[in-house]
Design an enzyme around this catalytic site. Structure first.
Site, short mmCIF file in Angstrom:
data_model
loop_
_atom_site.label_atom_id
_atom_site.label_comp_id
_atom_site.label_asym_id
_atom_site.label_seq_id
_atom_site.Cartn_x
_atom_site.Cartn_y
_atom_site.Cartn_z
N SER A 279 0.85 -1.18 0.00
CA SER A 279 0.00 0.00 0.00
C SER A 279 0.89 1.23 0.00
O SER A 279 1.98 1.23 0.57
CB SER A 279 -0.88 -0.02 1.25
OG SER A 279 -1.30 1.29 1.55
N GLU A 292 -7.47 -11.01 -6.50
CA GLU A 292 -8.55 -10.01 -6.54
C GLU A 292 -8.89 -9.64 -7.98
O GLU A 292 -10.06 -9.50 -8.36
CB GLU A 292 -8.14 -8.76 -5.76
CG GLU A 292 -8.16 -8.95 -4.25
CD GLU A 292 -7.60 -7.75 -3.50
OE1 GLU A 292 -7.92 -6.62 -3.87
OE2 GLU A 292 -6.80 -7.96 -2.57
#
Ligand code: ARG
Length: 460
Positions: A279, A292
Site C-alpha cells: 500500500s 482479486e
C-alpha cells in the site's frame, strides 16, 4: 493510389468519415490476418482443383500471400480503414501485387463465409492453447495437493467450520472443476471445427466447388451443412464464452478463498510477494492483487457472454452486420482467459501453506461433532437422538471454552453412557479424516488415489 471500395460502382457518393469509422473493423479484426490468409489459400487451392482457377493464378496468389504474410509479421503492412476490414485489406494488397489473379480469388466466396471461417480457425487455435493451460494449472494444483494429502484443515459450509478435510482434498475440488472446464472446451471445439466456406453470401454459389476438399485442407472435421446457418450463427462463439465464463467463475471462487486464507485473521497460506503489492500509505499491507483481479475479471468475461448472446438473439437469417460485433468480446475473452490461466499456474506454485494455523482452526470449531454423532449411531443410537446428545456436549464444551475432544471421558459419558475410551480415536481431526475412506471422501488415502488418477489422465 486512392483506395477504392469493391462496391463503389453501386454508390453515388462515398460514406462519411464518421460512418467509415463506425463501420470499419480493421482496427481489431486484423488480428485474424494469418487465418484469413490460410482460408484464402485453401479456397484458391480448391478452385484450382475444380478447374475454376488456373494453376498460374494459384501460383501467383500463393506468392503474393507469402509476401503479404511477411509484411504483416514484420509490422510493415499498411492497414487502411478505408478498406474496412482485414479481408478487403489483404485482398486489395494481393491485387496490387499480382493483378487479375488477385481479383479472381473472391470467386465463389463472400466475406460472410470468409469471416465465419476465419473466426472458427482462430478460435480453434485459441481453444487448443486454453486446453493446454488448463492442464498446466491442474498440474500445479495436483503438485500442491500431493504435498498436503494429510494436511488437516477445516472444511466449511456457510463459511462456518463444518468438518475436517485435508487441504489436498480441498484443492482437488478445483482440479475436478478445471477438468470439466477442459472437457467443455474440447467439446465446444467439435462444433467450432466445421467449415462455413462455400456458403458464399448466404445461398451457396454457382461455381463447381468441393467444400470437403477445402475442409480437409483447413483441418476441419466437417462442413457446415446449411449455407444460411453457416454464415450467420455464432452459437459456437457463445458456447465458447459460456465455457470460458465457467473457467473464470471457478477461478474466481478459488481466488476468493485464497484472499480469505491469506488474511492475517485466518492465515492459512501466504502468497509469494511477486503476486502481491503493498500500500502507498499503510506500510504493513501486503495485498493479494492477483486473485482479486481474477475475481474482478470474471465479471468482464461473463459480460462478454451476455454481449454475444444478446447480439445473436434477434437476428433474422442470414448474415447481418451485427455479427461484426462478435470479435472484440471474443478476443478479450480469450486474452483474459489465457493471461489468467498462465498467471494462476505460477501463483499456485508460489503458495506457502501454514498447516499449524489450519489445524488450530479445526480444533476451535467443534469440527468432529458429526464424528461423535456417527460414533453413537454405530453403537445403536438412532441418528436424531445422537445428534441431540452431541449438541448438548458441544454446548457444554463451548461454555467451558474447550474442544469436545478435550472433555474428560467421565464428562463425556454423562451425555451418553455408550461413550467409552475408544471415542478419542474419532474425535481427533486425523481420526475424523481417516474414517471417510471411500471414493470421493477426504481420507488421505483417497486423496492420494485421486491425485494419481488425475496425473494419469493429464499424461494420457
Ligand atoms: N467485417 C465483417 C464482419 O466482421 C465481414 C463480413 C462483412 N460482410 C458484409 N456483408 N458486410 O462480420
Amino acid at each position: 493510389m486512392q483506395d477504392q471500395h469493391a462496391w463503389s460502382g453501386r454508390f453515388s457518393e462515398p460514406v462519411s468519415e464518421l460512418v467509415k469509422k463506425y463501420t470499419a473493423s480493421v482496427n481489431f479484426d486484423q488480428r485474424l490476418a494469418e487465418f484469413d490468409i490460410q482460408g484464402s489459400l485453401a479456397h484458391a487451392n480448391m478452385l484450382n482443383k475444380t478447374g475454376v482457377l488456373s494453376t498460374d493464378d494459384l501460383n501467383a496468389i500463393q506468392r503474393g500471400m507469402a509476401e503479404i504474410q511477411a509484411e504483416i509479421r514484420s509490422g510493415q503492412f499498411n492497414w487502411s480503414v478505408d478498406l474496412e476490414d482485414v479481408h478487403m485489406n489483404i485482398e486489395q494488397r494481393l491485387t496490387s501485387k499480382i493483378g487479375d489473379a488477385g481479383k479472381r480469388l473472391h470467386t465463389g466466396r463472400s466475406r460472410n463465409d470468409q469471416v465465419a471461417t476465419d473466426i472458427r480457425l482462430w478460435l480453434r487455435a485459441q481453444i487448443d492453447s486454453i486446453v493446454l493451460l488448463l492442464a498446466q494449472l491442474q498440474n500445479s494444483l495436483l503438485n500442491l495437493a500431493s504435498k498436503h494429502a494429510d494436511t488437516v484443515m477445516p472444511g466449511f459450509t456457510h463459511l462456518q467450520v463444518a468438518q475436517p478435510v485435508t487441504f489436498g482434498h480441498h484443492l482437488l475440488a478445483y482440479v475436478e472443476m478445471l477438468a470439466r472446464d477442459s472437457e467443455r472446451m474440447q467439446d465446444c471445439r467439435k462444433r467450432v471445427n466445421r467449415l462455413p466456406l462455400g456458403s458464399a453470401a448466404l445461398a451457396g454459389t454457382t461455381f463447381p466447388i468441393d467444400r470437403h476438399y477445402t475442409a480437409q485442407l483447413l483441418g476441419f472435421d466437417d462442413i457446415c451443412h446449411n449455407s444460411l446457418d453457416a454464415v450467420s450463427d455464432r452459437d459456437f462463439a457463445i458456447e465458447f464464452s459460456a465455457a470460458g465464463s465457467l473457467v473464470m467463475v471457478h477461478l474466481s471462487r478459488l481466488s476468493e478463498e485464497l484472499i480469505l486464507w491469506m488474511s492475517p485473521r485466518i492465515g492459512f497460506i501466504d502468497i509469494a510477494d511477486r503476486f502481491c503489492t503493498g500500500s502507498s500509505i499503510m506500510p504493513q499491507k501486503k495485498n493479494p492483487d492477483v486473485p482479486e483481479l481474477v475475481r474482478g475479471k470474471s465479471g468482464r468475461v461473463i459480460g462478454h457472454l451476455v454481449s454475444l448472446i444478446t447480439l445473436m438473439k434477434a437476428q433474422p437469417l442470414a448474415y447481418n452486420k451485427d455479427n461484426q460485433e462478435d470479435k472484440e468480446p471474443l478476443f478479450d475473452t480469450v486474452d483474459t482467459l489465457i493471461d489468467t490461466l498462465r498467471i494462476y499456474s505460477e501463483m499456485i506454485q508460489g503458495i506457502t501453506v501454514k498447516p499449524a494455523a489450519m489445524r488450530a482452526a479445526v480444533l476451535q470449531g467443534f469440527a468432529t461433532a458429526t464424528d461423535l454423532a456417527d460414533y453413537l449411531v454405530k453403537k445403536g443410537v438412532p441418528f436424531r437422538d445422537s445428534h441431540e446428545i452431541v449438541a448438548r456436549a458441544v454446548r457444554y464444551a463451548e461454555q467451558q471454552s474447550i474442544d469436545i475432544a478435550d472433555l474428560p471421558l467421565t464428562k463425556l459419558s454423562e451425555f451418553s453412557s455408550l461413550i467409552e475410551e475408544d471415542v478419542f480415536a474419532v474425535l481427533t481431526p486425523e481420526g475424523s479424516l481417516s474414517q471417510r475412506d471411500h471414493a470421493g471422501g477426504t481420507a488421505p488415502n483417497q486423496v492420494r488415489l485421486q491425485i494419481a488418477k488425475h496425473l494419469t489422465r493429464l499424461k494420457g
